[in-house]
Design a protein around this motif. Structure first.
Motif, PDB file in Angstrom:
ATOM      1  N   VAL A 735      69.668  59.230  24.065  1.00 31.36           N
ATOM      2  CA  VAL A 735      69.032  60.493  24.448  1.00 31.36           C
ATOM      3  C   VAL A 735      69.915  61.345  25.328  1.00 31.36           C
ATOM      4  CG1 VAL A 735      66.737  59.525  24.253  1.00 31.36           C
ATOM      5  CG2 VAL A 735      67.875  59.481  26.456  1.00 31.36           C
ATOM      6  N   ILE A 746      66.551  62.943  13.995  1.00 31.19           N
ATOM      7  CA  ILE A 746      65.144  63.338  13.840  1.00 31.19           C
ATOM      8  C   ILE A 746      65.024  64.463  12.820  1.00 31.19           C
ATOM      9  CG2 ILE A 746      64.326  62.495  16.070  1.00 31.19           C
ATOM     10  CD1 ILE A 746      64.463  65.264  17.161  1.00 31.19           C
TER      11      ILE A 746
ATOM     12  N   GLY C  35      61.804  56.626  22.826  1.00 24.39           N
ATOM     13  CA  GLY C  35      61.118  57.549  21.931  1.00 24.39           C
ATOM     14  C   GLY C  35      60.846  56.987  20.548  1.00 24.39           C
ATOM     15  N   GLY C  73      57.793  68.202  18.422  1.00 22.60           N
ATOM     16  CA  GLY C  73      58.926  67.337  18.760  1.00 22.60           C
ATOM     17  C   GLY C  73      60.248  68.068  18.652  1.00 22.60           C
ATOM     18  N   PHE C  74      60.433  68.779  17.548  1.00 24.47           N
ATOM     19  CA  PHE C  74      61.671  69.538  17.397  1.00 24.47           C
ATOM     20  C   PHE C  74      61.801  70.566  18.498  1.00 24.47           C
ATOM     21  CE2 PHE C  74      61.825  68.339  12.779  1.00 24.47           C
ATOM     22  CZ  PHE C  74      62.993  67.641  12.902  1.00 24.47           C
ATOM     23  N   ALA C  77      62.820  68.871  21.725  1.00 22.11           N
ATOM     24  CA  ALA C  77      64.211  68.431  21.660  1.00 22.11           C
ATOM     25  C   ALA C  77      65.147  69.621  21.844  1.00 22.11           C
ATOM     26  CB  ALA C  77      64.487  67.735  20.336  1.00 22.11           C
ATOM     27  N   PHE C 115      63.861  65.247  25.864  1.00 23.92           N
ATOM     28  CA  PHE C 115      64.420  65.058  24.533  1.00 23.92           C
ATOM     29  C   PHE C 115      63.803  63.832  23.867  1.00 23.92           C
ATOM     30  CE2 PHE C 115      67.654  63.356  21.660  1.00 23.92           C
ATOM     31  CZ  PHE C 115      67.925  64.477  20.912  1.00 23.92           C
ATOM     32  N   ASP C 116      63.702  62.777  24.647  1.00 22.69           N
ATOM     33  CA  ASP C 116      63.137  61.549  24.103  1.00 22.69           C
ATOM     34  C   ASP C 116      61.677  61.767  23.703  1.00 22.69           C
ATOM     35  OD1 ASP C 116      63.709  59.065  23.281  1.00 22.69           O
ATOM     36  OD2 ASP C 116      63.403  58.070  25.201  1.00 22.69           O
ATOM     37  N   GLY C 118      60.548  64.500  22.576  1.00 20.35           N
ATOM     38  CA  GLY C 118      60.641  65.176  21.286  1.00 20.35           C
ATOM     39  C   GLY C 118      60.821  64.167  20.161  1.00 20.35           C
ATOM     40  N   VAL C 119      61.705  63.206  20.381  1.00 20.27           N
ATOM     41  CA  VAL C 119      61.922  62.165  19.379  1.00 20.27           C
ATOM     42  C   VAL C 119      60.603  61.435  19.111  1.00 20.27           C
ATOM     43  CG1 VAL C 119      63.131  60.011  18.893  1.00 20.27           C
ATOM     44  CG2 VAL C 119      64.331  61.879  20.014  1.00 20.27           C
ATOM     45  N   VAL C 122      58.323  63.525  16.924  1.00 22.95           N
ATOM     46  CA  VAL C 122      58.799  63.652  15.542  1.00 22.95           C
ATOM     47  C   VAL C 122      58.562  62.346  14.798  1.00 22.95           C
ATOM     48  CG1 VAL C 122      60.807  63.969  14.069  1.00 22.95           C
ATOM     49  CG2 VAL C 122      60.497  65.418  16.049  1.00 22.95           C
TER      50      VAL C 122
END
Lengths: 769, 114, 139
Positions: A735, A746, C35, C73-74, C77, C115-116, C118-119, C122
């Motif tokens: 990350v 993703i 994530g 999620g996107f 991120a 960010f995680d 977001g992962v 998703v």
């Protein structure tokens, strides 16, 4: 202003030319002629300086890492060609502006034509081999577009393709030759070769490189045996024939030969090749011109002959011959461009180019007749035109030729006589005699159509009367080709000597042939049909067809459409290549296996994986195969756990579960298991798979504990806590350190989801039917 | 231990290759799964096998090089998740393939057969 | 396939699984988790529910908006990637960290966590979308 700006300007003009033509269709030719004529005048202003030895060089970095730069120069030779390109180019624009009115889609035509002009100017002004090659190819490309301009005609398409393939092939040879030549120098600049020619001429690559360079030059300049594309290229509209296929583009090969000459002037291989192919082409071109009936075809074959003459003269490599070559270059450009334009005018007014149908045109178009007559005089080498001086010099050069002088003289004599013959045919059978065509009587061509030819003929006449005014132009060009020599003094009148006698005999023979023209043409036609029926053009297309058939066979052999055999090819190739690269390595000894609890867990995992793999292979039901795959996956999870891959293990086990769930839902819909393959296929596949497995296993064994990216790994280990504020290094990598990879990942997942939804929901109706 | 893992990797590759060469599209997809197992394991293997010492650094380790190599693991983790996306997509593709063509035999697809 | 025990289990496990998945996600920075794993767990909670009650029923859940979560999620991120560009002196995808302290607790938050997350969304959204789509075909 420098030469680079001039070239850029023309390329820009090429981009806007279609719009200019669309906006001002009536005067577009005149508008488009202004930039080239402007450049021409600017170049003219440089002549004085260049003749005193100035060289205008210009370079910009292009691909510095590869040592490739865009370099330009203007020395005597470049300047001479640049003047021809821009000067004749400007006149052609004026001509084409009117001539093309009857055509469709002329906007793009002007774009192509200006594009060609820019490329050609770049070609003759280049100062390094890569730039030269690039512009060389651009001229081939624009020539293709222009020959095929009437693309609704099959003949035009074929001729364009043929020209492209031949000049393109030559282009490849040229590139290879240039690279071979530049190899010892580690530089593509002209100066590298020029300053130390021995390095190249003494290298073992000399002969192959020279052969390739000659192929490049010969294909471009239509030298035998590559000459046949040029008559075919007469499918192009007349401005194109006048500009590309007589005055400029076909001279690119001559330019290249002249450019390379100082490097190789002492090499017998070079000079003999040039003399031999030049002399033969000179004769063959003239011979085939004799029996043609189409004016443009006649002109095309005499162009072939003229190109051969130029190659021969440069190859003869004396002050006389090169002076003759330069004079003849000008002479030919002037009269041939003129005659092609006049041929276009005749076709426009009478809608034919067949000599047998024409006659007596001087009654209807006296000015056109006068211009054509002067040009034809120049072509036949009759005073007071510049052509006469050219021919005198040629005879003188051939008489003084150091090698095979008599043979060359004979060839030249016959070729010149044939040229006189066809000149006479055009002069008398087209402009005089009875008019034979039915329908409307032709009129004088418009001003725009006659301007170009008139200017060129007047220049030709002036140079003929005051030949030394050309010397200032030719002297520096000669210095570029033969640095040690000086120009031969040009004069119209040499006094009564053997050369004048030869000239007179040439004209006489031409006249005699003309007197018996019906018989001569019939005889030559018969001979051509019986003995010299080379049909190179047809054979060329046969060869292409053969090539295509072979390619098709090869493709259907390799691209058979069975994915298994593709995979087999890949697997076997990969195995063999891997094997070849690893079998030389030394194998580490396997360490002693201690039987502790870890080993037992590992062995258990190994059993799990093996059972899963074997069960998948032998399973008779899809569901069993699927679950067995999952069992192998779980075995791998155990290995991950055992060897400290905690996150991997957790992810893996969940992914395995989900994959099997989805798989089960899908398999549920599929038919009962069917066995498709026979025993033989199974054994075959088994052996391939085992081979692959053994090689990969060996590779794995060798790569164990190699830590290929140890420095990177150590960096991550050390900085995870201090810079990433995380104790789980793997997660911090995902990350933070390598978050961009994860973002990509993703995105893949999102795309997979979209793809699945699309597969399941789109086009539903069709599948239900 | 290295030898055992190496043999396993070889076995997984062989199984994957054999399944890829089947005519059944289901086996083809399973073959892809096996190939990704094998590759993940191979990647894991290059980082070296260190027993029960995952790469967790809470600041108390004197010698970080004792920990397992985190980089291959990060790569594998990414590969597993992408592999999942691929597997799910392929499974659905098989389903749709069967619905459209009524067969699961890849040779039926070939133009040569028609 | 609809059994009462599974139904009861699924119904009551769902919130636990979801909370657990968030926990796993959060602790991922220091302990195993993160994530991917959290997202997969969250997705599985819904898949389990769909397995028990049928996909039609599961689609009525408030959380069953997979495409929304994929988009979210996107978005997260991307925002976290741009934070470094906007706030920090770093560039695209450079981490930004901040620390809050109150009542003895210290909470460290940074763009990698975002960010995680977001992962997480998703992965969860993708899983739910895929499995629900396939399950709908089953009917």
């Amino acid at each position: 202003m420098d030469i680079f700006t001039a070239i850029l300007l023309l390329f820009l003009l090429a981009a806007v030319a279609p719009f200019i033509n669309a906006s001002f269709p009536r005067i577009s030719g005149w508008i488009l002629s202004l930039p080239p004529i402007g450049i021409f005048l600017w170049l003219l202003s440089l002549v004085q300086g260049v003749s005193q030895g100035e060289i205008h060089a210009f370079a910009i970095e292009w691909l510095p890492a590869l040592g490739i730069n865009l370099m330009f120069r203007l020395d005597g030779l470049s300047l001479l060609f640049a003047l021809l390109v821009t000067g004749i180019g400007g006149l052609i624009m004026i001509y084409a502006g009117y001539y093309m009115r009857s055509y469709q889609k002329t906007n793009r035509f002007f774009g192509y034509l200006v594009f060609f002009m820019a490329s050609m100017l770049g070609l003759v002004a280049a100062n390094d081999w890569i730039s030269l090659f690039m512009f060389w190819e651009l001229t081939s490309l624009s020539s293709f577009l222009l020959i095929g301009f009437k693309h609704e005609k099959e003949a035009a398409r074929k001729a364009a393709l043929q020209a492209l393939l031949i000049t393109g092939l030559g282009g490849l040879a040229l590139l290879a030759g240039l690279i071979l030549m530049s190899l010892p120098y580690q530089s593509f600049a002209f100066d590298a070769v020029f300053s130390n020619p021995d390095l190249f001429t003494q290298s073992p690559l000399f002969i192959p490189a020279t052969v390739l360079l000659l192929i490049g030059a010969f294909t471009k300049s239509a030298i035998f045996p590559f000459h046949f594309w040029l008559p075919g290229a007469m499918q192009a509209p007349s401005p194109v024939s006048a500009y590309l296929h007589s005055a400029t583009m076909v001279k690119a090969g001559i330019y290249l030969i002249a450019r390379l000459h100082p490097v190789m002037e002492d090499q017998a291989f070079w000079t003999y090749s040039l003399s031999l192919f030049g002399a033969f082409t000179m004769f063959v071109g003239a011979w085939f011109a004799v029996s043609q009936q189409d004016i443009k075809k006649i002109l095309a074959y005499t162009t072939v002959s003229a190109l051969g003459t130029l190659v021969l003269l440069i190859g003869t490599s004396t002050a006389y011959s090169v002076t003759a070559a330069l004079v003849f270059l000008l002479v030919h450009a002037f009269y041939k461009a003129t005659l092609f334009m006049m041929a276009g005018n005749i076709e426009k007014k009478t809608s034919t180019r067949d000599i047998r149908l024409l006659g007596g045109l001087s009654h209807f178009m006296p000015i056109a007749a006068l211009i054509s007559m002067l040009a034809l005089l120049s072509m036949s080498g009759i005073p007071p035109m510049l052509g006469f001086i050219g021919k005198e010099l040629m005879y003188e050069a051939k008489l003084n030729a150091p090698k095979a002088g008599n043979f060359i003289l004979l060839m030249g004599f016959l070729a010149n006589a044939f040229t006189v013959f066809v000149s006479a045919r055009i002069a008398f059978d087209v402009f005089y005699g009875k008019c034979k065509w039915p329908g409307q009587l032709p009129k004088e061509p418009a001003l725009s159509l006659s301007t170009g030819p008139a200017v060129l003929v007047i220049i030709s006449l002036l140079f003929g009367v005051f030949p030394n005014s050309a010397a200032v132009l030719l002297e520096p060009a000669l210095k570029s080709i033969l640095p040690a020599q000086t120009l031969i003094h040009l004069k119209l009148w040499h006094g009564f000597n053997e050369i004048l006698l030869l000239s007179a005999l040439t004209v006489l023979l031409g006249a005699v042939l003309f007197a018996f023209r019906t018989k001569v043409i019939a005889m030559v036609g018969l001979l051509n049909g019986k003995y010299f029926n080379l049909k190179l053009s047809e054979r060329f297309f046969l060869g292409i067809d053969l090539f295509i058939r072979l390619t098709k066979k090869k493709t259907t052999f390799i691209q058979h459409g069975y994915h298994r055999f593709y995979l087999m090819t890949i697997l076997i190739t990969a195995s063999v290549l891997l094997f070849l690269s690893i079998f030389k390595l030394s194998f580490p000894l396997a360490e002693q296996l201690e039987l502790n609890s870890w080993t037992i867990i590992l062995l258990a995992a190994a059993v799990l994986i093996m059972v899963g793999a074997i069960a998948t292979v032998v399973a008779q039901s899809r569901l069993v195969a699927l679950v067995s795959t999952g069992i192998s996956g779980i075995g791998i999870t155990v290995i991950f756990v055992l060897f400290s891959g905690v996150d991997c293990a957790i992810t893996m086990i969940m992914v395995e579960t989900l994959t099997i769930v989805i798989g089960a839902m899908v398999v549920y819909h599929l038919p009962k298991y069917l066995s498709f393959s026979n025993k033989f296929a199974r054994w075959r596949d088994m052996s391939i798979a085992l081979l692959f497995g053994v090689v990969m296993g060996t590779l794995a064994f060798l790569s164990a504990n190699k830590k290929p990216m140890e420095k990177v790994s150590d960096y991550y280990l050390e900085n995870s806590l201090s810079k990433g504020y995380g104790e789980n290094v793997v997660n911090v990598i995902l990350v933070d350190f390598r978050a961009l990879d994860t973002l990509g990942e993703i995105i893949v997942l999102g795309l997979a989801a979209i793809g699945i939804v699309a597969l399941l929901t789109l086009n539903k109706t069709k599948s239900k039917n | 231990m290295n030898l055992i893992i190496a043999v396993l990797i070889g076995l997984l590759y062989a199984t994957g290759a054999y399944l890829l060469l089947r005519r059944s599209i289901v086996k083809l997809v399973l073959g892809i799964l096996f190939l990704s197992y094998a590759t993940n394991l191979l990647l894991f293997f290059t980082g070296g096998l260190s027993l029960m010492s995952p790469a967790f650094d809470d600041g108390s380790y004197p010698d970080l090089s004792q920990l397992s190599d985190p980089l291959p693991q990060a790569l594998i983790l990414t590969a597993i998740v992408i592999g999942f996306g691929l597997a799910a997509f392929s499974m659905v593709l098989i389903y749709r393939f069967f619905k459209e063509t009524g067969t699961v035999d890849l040779d039926e697809l070939s133009d040569n057969k028609k | 396939m609809e059994t009462e025990i599974l139904k009861i289990a699924a119904k009551h496990l769902k919130p636990f699984l979801l909370i657990l998945s968030l926990f796993v996600f959060y602790r991922g920075h220091n302990e195993p988790g993160g994530g991917f794993i959290g997202g997969l767990m969250a997705g599985m909670a819904l898949v389990l529910y769909a397995g028990a009650f049928g996909v039609e029923e599961a689609k009525k859940l408030r959380l069953a908006k997979p495409l929304f979560f994929i988009g979210l999620g996107f978005g997260l991120a991307l925002i976290s990637s741009l934070l470094g560009l906007l706030v920090g002196q770093g560039g695209f995808m450079t981490a930004v960290w901040n620390q809050w302290q109150f009542a003895g607790f210290s909470l460290k938050l940074g763009s990698p966590l975002l960010f995680d997350l977001g992962v997480y969304f998703v992965v969860a959204g993708m899983l739910v979308k895929v499995i629900f789509s396939v399950m709908e075909e089953d009917v």
